[in-house]
Design an enzyme around this catalytic site. Structure first.
Site, PDB file in Angstrom:
ATOM      1  N   ALA A   1      -6.287 -13.899  14.977  1.00 34.59           N
ATOM      2  CA  ALA A   1      -7.461 -13.971  15.844  1.00 34.59           C
ATOM      3  C   ALA A   1      -8.421 -15.078  15.403  1.00 34.59           C
ATOM      4  O   ALA A   1      -8.988 -15.790  16.239  1.00 34.59           O
ATOM      5  CB  ALA A   1      -8.179 -12.616  15.860  1.00 34.59           C
ATOM      6  N   VAL A   2      -8.575 -15.240  14.099  1.00 30.17           N
ATOM      7  CA  VAL A   2      -9.463 -16.297  13.592  1.00 30.17           C
ATOM      8  C   VAL A   2      -8.888 -17.662  13.970  1.00 30.17           C
ATOM      9  O   VAL A   2      -9.591 -18.539  14.500  1.00 30.17           O
ATOM     10  CB  VAL A   2      -9.628 -16.188  12.047  1.00 30.17           C
ATOM     11  CG1 VAL A   2     -10.334 -17.415  11.486  1.00 30.17           C
ATOM     12  CG2 VAL A   2     -10.397 -14.917  11.684  1.00 30.17           C
TER      13      VAL A   2
ATOM     14  N   CYS B   1      -8.990 -12.481  -8.235  1.00 32.72           N
ATOM     15  CA  CYS B   1      -9.112 -13.698  -9.048  1.00 32.72           C
ATOM     16  C   CYS B   1     -10.317 -13.644  -9.994  1.00 32.72           C
ATOM     17  O   CYS B   1     -11.476 -13.652  -9.570  1.00 32.72           O
ATOM     18  CB  CYS B   1      -9.241 -14.902  -8.105  1.00 32.72           C
ATOM     19  SG  CYS B   1      -9.504 -16.464  -8.933  1.00 32.72           S
TER      20      CYS B   1
ATOM     21  N   ASP C   1      -9.462   1.440   2.219  1.00 32.46           N
ATOM     22  CA  ASP C   1     -10.408   2.434   1.688  1.00 32.46           C
ATOM     23  C   ASP C   1     -11.531   2.814   2.654  1.00 32.46           C
ATOM     24  O   ASP C   1     -12.159   3.853   2.498  1.00 32.46           O
ATOM     25  CB  ASP C   1     -11.045   1.906   0.397  1.00 32.46           C
ATOM     26  CG  ASP C   1     -10.065   1.879  -0.759  1.00 32.46           C
ATOM     27  OD1 ASP C   1      -8.994   2.508  -0.639  1.00 32.46           O
ATOM     28  OD2 ASP C   1     -10.365   1.226  -1.775  1.00 32.46           O
TER      29      ASP C   1
ATOM     30  N   LYS D   1       0.240  33.372   2.274  1.00 30.50           N
ATOM     31  CA  LYS D   1       0.325  31.921   2.509  1.00 30.50           C
ATOM     32  C   LYS D   1       1.570  31.410   1.798  1.00 30.50           C
ATOM     33  O   LYS D   1       1.683  31.488   0.576  1.00 30.50           O
ATOM     34  CB  LYS D   1      -0.939  31.230   1.984  1.00 30.50           C
ATOM     35  CG  LYS D   1      -1.320  30.001   2.759  1.00 30.50           C
ATOM     36  CD  LYS D   1      -2.743  29.582   2.402  1.00 30.50           C
ATOM     37  CE  LYS D   1      -3.219  28.325   3.068  1.00 30.50           C
ATOM     38  NZ  LYS D   1      -3.034  28.207   4.491  1.00 30.50           N
TER      39      LYS D   1
ATOM     40  N   HIS E   1       1.430   2.806  -3.107  1.00 30.13           N
ATOM     41  CA  HIS E   1       1.293   1.578  -2.323  1.00 30.13           C
ATOM     42  C   HIS E   1       1.990   1.600  -0.980  1.00 30.13           C
ATOM     43  O   HIS E   1       1.794   0.668  -0.185  1.00 30.13           O
ATOM     44  CB  HIS E   1       1.766   0.375  -3.146  1.00 30.13           C
ATOM     45  CG  HIS E   1       0.763  -0.003  -4.195  1.00 30.13           C
ATOM     46  ND1 HIS E   1       0.645   0.674  -5.374  1.00 30.13           N
ATOM     47  CD2 HIS E   1      -0.196  -0.963  -4.215  1.00 30.13           C
ATOM     48  CE1 HIS E   1      -0.333   0.142  -6.098  1.00 30.13           C
ATOM     49  NE2 HIS E   1      -0.861  -0.848  -5.410  1.00 30.13           N
TER      50      HIS E   1
HETATM   51  O1  F6P Z   1      -8.750  -1.124  -2.414  1.00 26.39           O
HETATM   52  C1  F6P Z   1      -7.564  -0.727  -1.862  1.00 26.39           C
HETATM   53  C2  F6P Z   1      -6.717   0.031  -2.852  1.00 26.39           C
HETATM   54  O2  F6P Z   1      -5.470   0.297  -2.258  1.00 26.39           O
HETATM   55  C3  F6P Z   1      -7.317   1.316  -3.419  1.00 26.39           C
HETATM   56  O3  F6P Z   1      -7.211   2.433  -2.577  1.00 26.39           O
HETATM   57  C4  F6P Z   1      -6.545   1.478  -4.700  1.00 26.39           C
HETATM   58  O4  F6P Z   1      -7.272   2.260  -5.597  1.00 26.39           O
HETATM   59  C5  F6P Z   1      -6.395   0.054  -5.154  1.00 26.39           C
HETATM   60  O5  F6P Z   1      -6.490  -0.767  -3.998  1.00 26.39           O
HETATM   61  C6  F6P Z   1      -5.094  -0.251  -5.869  1.00 26.39           C
HETATM   62  O6  F6P Z   1      -5.131  -1.566  -6.297  1.00 26.39           O
HETATM   63  P1  F6P Z   1      -3.875  -2.395  -6.811  1.00 26.39           P
HETATM   64  O7  F6P Z   1      -2.991  -2.692  -5.647  1.00 26.39           O
HETATM   65  O8  F6P Z   1      -4.448  -3.629  -7.409  1.00 26.39           O
HETATM   66  O9  F6P Z   1      -3.177  -1.499  -7.780  1.00 26.39           O
END
Ligand code: F6P
Length: 328
Positions: free
Chosen positions: A26-27, A77, A132, A218, A257
């Site tokens: 978009a940019v 960085c 986040d 439960k 991740h």
């Molecule tokens: O800021 C996004 C995030 O995914 C956080 O939720 C998590 O704590 C952090 O980055 C993990 O960072 P890295 O990928 O550097 O381990």
């Protein structure tokens, strides 16, 4: 829209988030639409310091709207935190004739760009891109919706097996300082309890709740824990419950991740597209040191003082209240 800006540099920085590519697209396309040149700065501030800068055209961003990650790469960085690092970065931008910047990222990206603006006065705009959703000045940041949907999808799958085996699962989602993903994936996934970093947390209460559930038939329990939980992450909580009771068959899943990748949802693609255009139009209309945000349906521009003063997009405690009612 006429002003003194001719060459816009765009970069992504910090943790990646799904939808960053849609924002880059978009940019780039809106800058070209307004007859400006666009340059991609690779690996965020690192590429600015190393002079890794490439010219982008409308076709450079074809077929990326649906892709996770960032074609410009990203990095955290340390060198840019130093005056020497920023001086080198400025010289590299000058060499290319770049006279405006769009940075896509989270808090660290904003702080860096704000500092850079104060020192070198290059008009700069940030686009909030972080799973986040913790940035003040915007209801949503790019990637948060996708990450939360990813977490919900995983929780649904875990629920199937938890139910089959009558197990207690502790599921850890991302968020060192932010409980957004935990709250909303927890509510949407029907968690029995949700633990977020914004609250002190109470292990005894959690334990009592699990025991109370066991007495009312439960069968399976899913507890969603943000990684920054003050009473311990998923492994720690599992260990503490196990120590106290042999009743539960306990398992832990850390989503990690995988929440950062994947094809962005329609919501993140639209948000990124709107914010990307708004960033370029903001620059061309004289915004110099701001973050694009969204409030309801409106695009807003926040100046950095506002963002820095309130630090964190507050969590929705109403959702936590609802989750408690619904987990009986
Ligand atoms: O800021 C996004 C995030 O995914 C956080 O939720 C998590 O704590 C952090 O980055 C993990 O960072 P890295 O990928 O550097 O381990």
């Amino acid at each position: 829209m006429e002003n003194s800006i001719h060459k816009i540099g765009v970069f992504t920085s910090g943790g990646d988030s799904p939808g960053m590519n849609a924002a880059i697209r978009a940019v780039v396309r809106s800058a070209i639409f307004y007859k400006k040149e666009v340059f991609g700065i690779m690996k965020g501030y690192e590429g600015m310091i190393e002079g890794e800068i490439v010219k982008l055209g409308a076709r450079s961003v074809s077929n990326i709207i649906q892709r996770g990650g960032t074609i410009l790469k990203t990095a955290r960085c340390e060198e840019f935190r130093t005056p020497e690092g920023r001086e080198i970065a400025f010289k590299n931008l000058k060499k290319e004739g770049i006279d405006a910047l769009v940075g896509i990222g989270g808090n660290g990206t904003f702080t860096g760009l704000h500092k850079f603006y104060e020192e070198f006065k290059i008009p700069s705009i940030c686009i909030p891109g972080t799973i986040d959703n913790d940035l003040a000045g915007t209801d949503y940041s790019i990637g948060y919706d996708t990450a939360t949907n990813t977490a919900v999808d995983a929780i649904d799958k875990i629920r199937d097996t938890a139910l089959s085996h009558s197990r207690l699962f502790f599921i850890e989602v991302m968020g060192r300082h932010s409980g957004y993903i935990a709250i909303n994936s927890g509510v949407a996934g029907g968690a029995v309890a949700i633990i977020v970093p914004e609250e002190e947390g109470d292990f005894e209460k959690l334990y009592d709740q699990l025991i109370a559930g066991s007495k009312t038939n439960k069968k399976s329990n899913l507890v969603v824990v943000a990684e920054g939980s003050k009473i311990g992450g998923a492994n720690e909580l599992a260990r503490r419950v196990e120590e106290r009771s042999k009743y539960f068959d306990i398992k832990v899943t850390i989503l990690g991740h995988l929440q950062r990748g994947g094809s962005p949802t329609y919501f993140d693609r639209v948000l990124a597209s709107k914010m990307g255009v708004a960033a370029v139009e903001g620059l061309l209309n004289g915004q110099k040191n701001a973050m694009v945000g969204v409030r309801g349906r409106e695009i807003v521009y926040n100046d950095f003082e506002v963002i820095n003063s309130s630090q964190h997009n507050e969590i929705d405690s109403e959702s936590l209240r609802i989750a408690k009612i619904l987990s009986i």
